[in-house]
Each structure stands twice: as C-alpha cells, then as structure tokens.
Design a protein around this motif. Sequence first.
Motif, mmCIF file in Angstrom:
data_model
loop_
_atom_site.group_PDB
_atom_site.id
_atom_site.type_symbol
_atom_site.label_atom_id
_atom_site.label_comp_id
_atom_site.label_asym_id
_atom_site.label_seq_id
_atom_site.Cartn_x
_atom_site.Cartn_y
_atom_site.Cartn_z
ATOM 1 N N GLY A 52 18.242 -14.304 7.248
ATOM 2 C CA GLY A 52 18.225 -15.382 6.551
ATOM 3 C C GLY A 52 18.017 -16.493 7.689
ATOM 4 O O GLY A 52 17.737 -16.290 8.686
ATOM 5 N N SER A 53 18.241 -17.835 7.167
ATOM 6 C CA SER A 53 17.920 -19.138 7.702
ATOM 7 C C SER A 53 19.383 -19.669 7.871
ATOM 8 O O SER A 53 20.163 -19.830 7.137
ATOM 9 C CB SER A 53 17.178 -19.919 6.930
ATOM 10 O OG SER A 53 15.588 -19.421 6.941
ATOM 11 N N TRP A 54 19.497 -20.174 9.164
ATOM 12 C CA TRP A 54 20.850 -20.672 9.785
ATOM 13 C C TRP A 54 20.465 -22.232 10.100
ATOM 14 O O TRP A 54 19.605 -22.154 11.011
ATOM 15 C CB TRP A 54 21.298 -19.831 10.740
ATOM 16 C CG TRP A 54 21.608 -18.364 10.191
ATOM 17 C CD1 TRP A 54 20.730 -17.150 10.176
ATOM 18 C CD2 TRP A 54 22.798 -17.863 9.496
ATOM 19 N NE1 TRP A 54 21.152 -16.296 9.692
ATOM 20 C CE2 TRP A 54 22.542 -16.569 9.354
ATOM 21 C CE3 TRP A 54 23.915 -18.458 9.028
ATOM 22 C CZ2 TRP A 54 23.304 -15.615 8.588
ATOM 23 C CZ3 TRP A 54 24.863 -17.554 8.533
ATOM 24 C CH2 TRP A 54 24.638 -16.290 8.046
ATOM 25 N N GLY A 55 21.567 -22.995 9.948
ATOM 26 C CA GLY A 55 21.407 -24.416 10.615
ATOM 27 C C GLY A 55 20.888 -25.158 9.670
ATOM 28 O O GLY A 55 20.148 -24.834 8.730
ATOM 29 N N THR A 56 20.567 -26.614 10.357
ATOM 30 C CA THR A 56 19.741 -27.375 9.458
ATOM 31 C C THR A 56 18.386 -27.917 10.229
ATOM 32 O O THR A 56 18.319 -27.488 11.324
ATOM 33 C CB THR A 56 20.616 -28.834 9.455
ATOM 34 O OG1 THR A 56 20.798 -29.091 10.896
ATOM 35 C CG2 THR A 56 21.884 -28.648 8.838
ATOM 36 N N VAL A 57 17.386 -28.104 9.390
ATOM 37 C CA VAL A 57 15.947 -28.339 9.922
ATOM 38 C C VAL A 57 15.968 -29.992 9.861
ATOM 39 O O VAL A 57 15.565 -30.482 9.087
ATOM 40 C CB VAL A 57 14.943 -27.651 8.873
ATOM 41 C CG1 VAL A 57 13.709 -27.990 9.533
ATOM 42 C CG2 VAL A 57 15.041 -26.153 8.963
ATOM 43 N N GLN A 58 16.411 -30.472 10.996
ATOM 44 C CA GLN A 58 16.457 -31.910 11.343
ATOM 45 C C GLN A 58 16.065 -31.989 12.952
ATOM 46 O O GLN A 58 16.675 -30.817 13.945
ATOM 47 C CB GLN A 58 17.777 -32.424 11.026
ATOM 48 C CG GLN A 58 18.076 -32.507 9.605
ATOM 49 C CD GLN A 58 19.387 -33.151 9.394
ATOM 50 O OE1 GLN A 58 19.946 -33.560 10.268
ATOM 51 N NE2 GLN A 58 19.819 -33.209 8.078
ATOM 52 N N PRO A 59 15.342 -32.754 13.246
ATOM 53 C CA PRO A 59 15.065 -33.078 14.890
ATOM 54 C C PRO A 59 16.608 -32.895 15.495
ATOM 55 O O PRO A 59 17.454 -33.670 15.042
ATOM 56 C CB PRO A 59 14.165 -34.539 14.816
ATOM 57 C CG PRO A 59 13.677 -34.633 13.466
ATOM 58 C CD PRO A 59 14.721 -33.953 12.484
ATOM 59 N N GLY A 60 16.482 -32.504 16.776
ATOM 60 C CA GLY A 60 17.529 -32.626 17.395
ATOM 61 C C GLY A 60 18.725 -31.643 17.097
ATOM 62 O O GLY A 60 19.799 -31.471 17.751
ATOM 63 N N GLN A 61 18.444 -30.838 16.090
ATOM 64 C CA GLN A 61 19.699 -29.983 15.491
ATOM 65 C C GLN A 61 19.247 -28.223 15.766
ATOM 66 O O GLN A 61 17.870 -28.147 15.448
ATOM 67 C CB GLN A 61 19.914 -29.900 14.137
ATOM 68 C CG GLN A 61 20.556 -31.546 13.799
ATOM 69 C CD GLN A 61 21.980 -31.554 14.581
ATOM 70 O OE1 GLN A 61 22.786 -30.851 14.737
ATOM 71 N NE2 GLN A 61 21.997 -32.539 15.443
ATOM 72 N N PRO A 62 19.992 -27.607 16.063
ATOM 73 C CA PRO A 62 19.582 -26.247 16.129
ATOM 74 C C PRO A 62 19.541 -25.608 14.765
ATOM 75 O O PRO A 62 19.965 -25.912 13.681
ATOM 76 C CB PRO A 62 20.606 -25.460 16.960
ATOM 77 C CG PRO A 62 21.796 -26.357 16.579
ATOM 78 C CD PRO A 62 21.529 -27.663 16.499
ATOM 79 N N SER A 63 18.287 -24.501 14.647
ATOM 80 C CA SER A 63 18.215 -23.680 13.453
ATOM 81 C C SER A 63 17.486 -22.525 13.889
ATOM 82 O O SER A 63 17.069 -22.145 15.056
ATOM 83 C CB SER A 63 17.245 -24.445 12.397
ATOM 84 O OG SER A 63 16.035 -24.741 12.878
ATOM 85 N N LEU A 64 17.832 -21.310 13.000
ATOM 86 C CA LEU A 64 17.633 -20.241 13.404
ATOM 87 C C LEU A 64 17.104 -19.205 12.087
ATOM 88 O O LEU A 64 17.952 -19.438 11.087
ATOM 89 C CB LEU A 64 18.565 -19.337 14.070
ATOM 90 C CG LEU A 64 18.454 -18.067 14.647
ATOM 91 C CD1 LEU A 64 17.337 -17.973 15.874
ATOM 92 C CD2 LEU A 64 19.610 -17.298 14.946
ATOM 93 N N THR A 65 16.033 -18.518 12.079
ATOM 94 C CA THR A 65 15.694 -17.733 10.720
ATOM 95 C C THR A 65 15.692 -16.158 11.685
ATOM 96 O O THR A 65 14.956 -15.916 12.661
ATOM 97 C CB THR A 65 14.448 -17.946 10.370
ATOM 98 O OG1 THR A 65 14.275 -19.190 9.991
ATOM 99 C CG2 THR A 65 14.122 -16.952 9.306
#
Length: 140
Positions: A52-65
């Motif tokens: 699945g997808s984790w974290g937030t999709v915003q500049p400067g923030q980590p995210s992972l799929t």
Amino acid sequence: MKTVRIAAIVLALAASATLAGCSSSAPASSVAPTPTPSPSTAAPGTVGDFAGSWGTVQPGQPSLTIASDGDFNGTDGCNALAGTGKLDGDTYVFGPFASTLVACEGVTPWLNLAATATVADNTLTVFRTDGTQIGTLDKR
C-alpha cells in the motif's frame, strides 16, 4: 562502475522530473514508541499488510508505496528511492535500493536509512539496521 553511474543518472533524472521542490519548513515525522506489530496474514510471495501507500504526498515529507511483490518506491521528502524488499515473519526487510542524493534544505532524509519496518494500527514504523526506530508513516 559505468553501469552504476548510468543507473544513478537515470534515477536522478526521473526523480527530478517527479519531485516538485525539496524545501519544507515542516518538521520530520515524529518518532513514537514502537507499537506491537500485527500478526502476518500475507499470502506466500506477498508482503501482506505492508502493501500500500504510506505517508503524505507533500513536498518535504516522506512517502512510500510498497507493492504486493515487495517492490517499493517513494521519497524521503527530497530524494527519490526505489528497490525491493521481502517479508520476514512480521517484519518487512528493505533490500538494496537506489536513491538520488540531492541536498534539500529543511528536510530530514531519514527514510533512505530504512532497514526494516513493522505495521501496527495502519502505521508503518521504520527502523535502522541497528534496530533504532527512525520514523513512522501512516497508511493513506
């Protein structure tokens, strides 16, 4: 060595095309006590609850799929990263991965230090190789 350089350049170009800015005044994800992992119900050859997808999709923030086969891609808030991992009991083990190496002001790139992760209550908790918790990402 030349193949590694070419792969790094291709990954850097792909990352620069997808990243829309690297600076952020937002603090890195908070580090909280380690929750108890959920028992694994993964089908053979999959990563179960980790997919699945984790974290937030915003500049400067980590995210992972994380895909069901263990492949993953994302960003540490500045640098793109991609690789593959596997399930080991109730732990997701990050395998070797490629990452761009852009310096971004105001971003703490902790996700590129990931070695393992656990899931509890829709939160992915990420650890270094020494077992130290380095951050959390909520499922989206």
